[in-house]
Design an enzyme around this catalytic site. Structure first.
Site, short mmCIF file in Angstrom:
data_model
loop_
_atom_site.label_atom_id
_atom_site.label_comp_id
_atom_site.label_asym_id
_atom_site.label_seq_id
_atom_site.Cartn_x
_atom_site.Cartn_y
_atom_site.Cartn_z
N SER A 685 0.80 -1.22 0.00
CA SER A 685 0.00 0.00 0.00
C SER A 685 0.83 1.28 0.00
O SER A 685 0.28 2.36 -0.15
CB SER A 685 -0.95 0.00 1.21
OG SER A 685 -0.21 -0.03 2.41
N LYS A 728 -6.78 3.58 8.42
CA LYS A 728 -5.83 4.55 7.85
C LYS A 728 -6.40 5.97 7.87
O LYS A 728 -5.69 6.93 8.18
CB LYS A 728 -5.47 4.15 6.42
CG LYS A 728 -4.63 2.87 6.34
CD LYS A 728 -4.39 2.44 4.90
CE LYS A 728 -3.54 1.17 4.84
NZ LYS A 728 -3.33 0.71 3.46
#
Length: 791
Positions: A685, A728
């Site tokens: 990511s 996140k």
């Protein structure tokens, strides 16, 4: 223990011993025997003896029912014993294996100790090798061998030990240990120091016992063929009672067996289970109480009788009451509460249906364990917890076989026995922390436990009987699922819990944590007040976690400071505001790293998911003279290294369109570093952030400090979806980020993001990296990167 630990008085026949009072147990020299301790004073004495590698003195109580005996309540003569083994059972009991060494007599007890300590003298029997003594030894050996032949449970090893015993004193003590007489009579034999007199007394008692055994055998032979099984059992019990009464050996074993039989009858055992248990009960009734197998078998039958074979809690599910319980116990977690209410509604409409295996997955401190307790409260069931962290032996799940010394049932059966019902809510805590060892795979044992198609006849190795686990509601918890095998995950319904936002933490602190810590520190609500501003200051400057455990510790530190002032009488009421936090806890521990690191060419802000929640991740790039090498540092995993290589290749492929001279790559080395180098990092990511960091470095254009990105990149420039979006974005809001760019295919995760986070952070979606390069860079003159070679 202090320096007052007793030491030997001198090197002669006197000594100072730690004394352990015992009841109904007389240990003879040379004999090895188990010993169970339940009194705190006795446990402390045994632990001190083990710690200092000393022997203990065992003294018999006059009254076995006395819980706190004094020196006057003990016989003066006992046995010095060495401790061969010290163990703690699963139920908290303490067990010793001791060996008798020598007789002793108490001279006086020493005061001022946390346990009994006495000055003693050792007793050594006088023995002369003469014809009379030899004749007594032969007579006792003959009687002992005859008694061993009459005992059905006697082993060949016992006869061999009697034959090979050379010492007259040792032979007398060995036979006295196995005599089926009262403890007081054994104490008389222990106090008989003269060997000739001891041989005579032991032989007298043994001769009586041999006659009783002969009579019993004749009775059995005469009645075996003439009466049925039930009458035979009744007659034998009556004979045993009569024999024990004549011997004066009616010490309560018969009553104990009757109580055990009644407990098994009242346990509601299934038919096939009852047949096997009755066989074991019959075998127990034929054993001598002094035998080691007797206590093992009796413990086993007591466990079987204590298991809730037919006891169930009656469910009384009220959906609105359950909703109120969940709201009162937990703040937020709306998705989880909704799923629990759905489960309760289905359970109310279909009580006989199979319960799902729920697995709550999330970072530490978000309330997974307490959710299990709330489910039990809402269903009206008992709650039991099994901690699986560190379990590495399959036998800890399935139990040990009874053939092993110290065998115990598995953790699942122990928890159900403790709950006292066959349908509790059983929490399997930290299922992801189970390990594997050479003793077997605990995960494999859990497959049967958590399979509704198999656990209806679960067999624990210790119990050895099928027990129905299908009515148990299993709730597992884990921080991450990477270590849980696929077949086990397939049996569970995964419910993910993410971290809390700042506002949620403030609310949780105000509703639950302040009151809990106030009570723990002895403060009333009228004595202290913690404002929301102070809680917000704690969340921002002193904690950085997904859960609330650190927040609770910091609140506790504030309240302890207030408790000192209130206890000293300086004030009667304290109000803790934001300005009072720093003087008590010191300067804030966490700064705005975005402001410190961003705004420099070559630095990009990414987002990461960790087992303890989301976090921001800085990607730093530098260029030095070289030959085109790529240097990667920061403990990066293989997947993250491949993402960095893909980012470099994508930058090279688009160099001209990005305004980068392709010749730079031939004469420069690129160094990509991810700070917090001591922490391992992996995953795809960060690919987008690495790409933007390299573009920023090579074009000398800083990225906007309030922007964070996440997403995997491909060599075609696509931004691919990643996981952990909710965690996140929460981490981004916590760090002061104002705009987050996510992969377009993660748009489906937008519904999971809390409203407070969406209000604080602007969330944009992109499908290609080209869409990012026009919006994430600052529109201002370039800032030179330290150590970089000018383009």
């Amino acid at each position: 223990m202090t320096d007052s630990t007793p030491r030997p008085a001198n090197a002669s026949g006197e000594d100072v011993l730690i004394i352990v009072p015992v009841r109904n147990v007389v240990l003879f020299p040379g004999v090895v025997s188990p010993l169970a301790l339940s009194r705190e004073v006795s446990i402390a004495a045994a632990q001190e003896a083990v710690r200092t590698e000393r022997m203990i003195g065992l003294l018999l109580q006059h009254d076995p029912e006395l819980e706190q005996p004094t020196p006057a309540d003990l016989y003066p003569v006992g046995t010095v014993a060495s401790i061969l083994r010290y163990a703690t059972a699963g139920d908290g009991g303490q067990h010793l294996v001791v060996q008798g060494e020598q007789r002793f007599r108490v001279l006086d007890f020493q005061p001022g100790m946390p346990f009994m300590v006495a000055r003693v003298e050792y007793l050594t029997g006088t023995q002369h090798d003469d014809t009379d003594l030899e004749a007594r030894v032969l007579h006792l050996r003959r009687l002992a061998l005859e008694a061993a032949s009459l005992l059905p449970q006697a082993t060949p090893e016992l006869a061999n030990a009697i034959k090979s015993m050379d010492s007259a004193a040792a032979l007398a003590d060995l036979v006295a240990n196995f005599l089926d007489v009262k403890s007081s009579e054994k104490q008389v034999l222990l106090e008989t120091v003269d060997v000739r007199t001891r041989l005579e007394r032991v032989a007298t008692l043994l001769a009586h016992r041999v006659e009783v055994l002969k009579l019993t055998r004749r009775l059995q032979e005469q009645t075996r063929d003439s009466i049925d099984e039930r009458q035979r059992q009744m007659l034998l019990r009556e004979q045993l009672k009569t024999i024990q009464k004549e011997l004066g050996d009616d010490d309560g074993n018969g009553k104990d067996l009757e109580d055990l039989t009644e407990a098994i009858a009242a346990a509601g055992l299934p038919v096939e289970v009852r047949e096997q248990v009755d066989k074991e009960l019959k075998r127990l009734s034929r054993m001598p109480a002094e035998g080691g197998e007797y206590s093992m078998l009796r413990t086993y039958l007591e466990l079987v009788a204590a298991l809730p074979w037919s006891k169930s809690d009656v469910e009384a599910i009220d959906i609105e009451a359950a909703r109120a319980i969940l709201e009162a116990d937990h703040y937020g977690l709306d998705k989880v509460k909704k799923r629990i209410l759905e489960f309760l509604a289905v359970r109310k409409l279909n009580p006989t249906g199979k319960s799902p295996i729920l697995c709550l997955v999330g970072p530490p401190g978000v309330g997974k364990t307490s959710l299990g307790q709330s489910i039990a409260k809402a269903m009206g069931r008992k709650f039991a917890r099994v901690s699986l962290g560190g379990v590495h032996d399959e036998a800890e799940i399935r139990g040990h076989r009874r053939t092993y010394v110290g065998a115990l049932p598995g953790l699942v059966i122990q928890a159900i026995r403790k709950a006292g019902t066959r349908n509790p809510v059983l929490m399997l805590d930290e299922v992801d922390k189970v390990g594997r060892g050479f003793q077997g795979d605990p995960f494999a044992a859990l497959l049967e436990v958590l399979d509704p198609e198999q656990n209806g006849t679960f067999r624990d190795n210790y119990v050895g009987l099928p027990f129905d686990l299908s009515q148990v509601l299993f709730v597992a918890t884990a921080n991450m699922l990477d270590t849980v095998p696929g077949p086990l995950r397939d049996r569970m319904e995964i419910i993910e819990l993410s971290g809390y936002t700042e506002e949620e933490k403030v609310e949780i602190g105000r509703r639950y944590l302040v009151g809990r810590q106030s009570a723990a520190n002895g403060l009333a609500s009228s004595q202290v007040e913690v404002t929301d501003d102070s809680l917000r200051a704690l969340v921002r400057g002193y904690t950085r976690e997904a859960g609330c455990r650190s927040l609770e510790r910091e609140i506790g530190a504030l309240l302890r400071s207030a408790a000192v002032r209130i206890a000293s009488g300086a004030v009667a009421h304290i109000r803790i505001d934001a300005d009072a936090v720093a003087p008590i806890l010191g300067p804030p521990r966490y700064d705005n790293e975005v402001a410190m690191r961003a705004g420099v060419a070559g630095v990009a802000t990414g987002l990461a998911w960790t087992p303890v929640g989301g976090d921001i991740l800085f990607i730093e790039s530098a260029r030095t003279s070289g030959s085109g090498k790529l240097i990667l540092t920061g403990q990066l995993g293989d997947v993250m290294k491949e993402s960095a290589q893909a980012a470099v290749s994508l930058v090279k492929a688009n160099a001209i369109s990005l305004g980068i001279d392709p010749a730079l790559f031939e004469h420069s080395d690129l160094h990509v570093h991810v700070p917090a180098g001591a922490t391992p990092k992996d995953g795809p990511s960060a690919g987008t952030a690495i790409y933007l960091s390299l573009v920023s470095l090579l074009t000398q254009r800083p990225l906007r400090p309030d922007v964070a990105v996440t997403g995997e990149i491909s060599l075609r420039g696509l931004v691919l979806p990643v996981g952990g979006i909710k965690e996140k974005t929460i981490a981004a809001a916590r760090a002061g980020i104002r705009t987050v760019y996510l992969p377009a295919r993660n748009r489906r995760d937008l519904a999971d993001i809390p409203d407070s986070v969406r209000a604080a952070v602007s969330i944009e979606f992109v499908d290609r990296v080209e869409a990012l390069t026009g919006v994430v860079f600052e529109v201002r003159p370039a800032v030179a990167t330290e150590g970089a070679v000018p383009a």
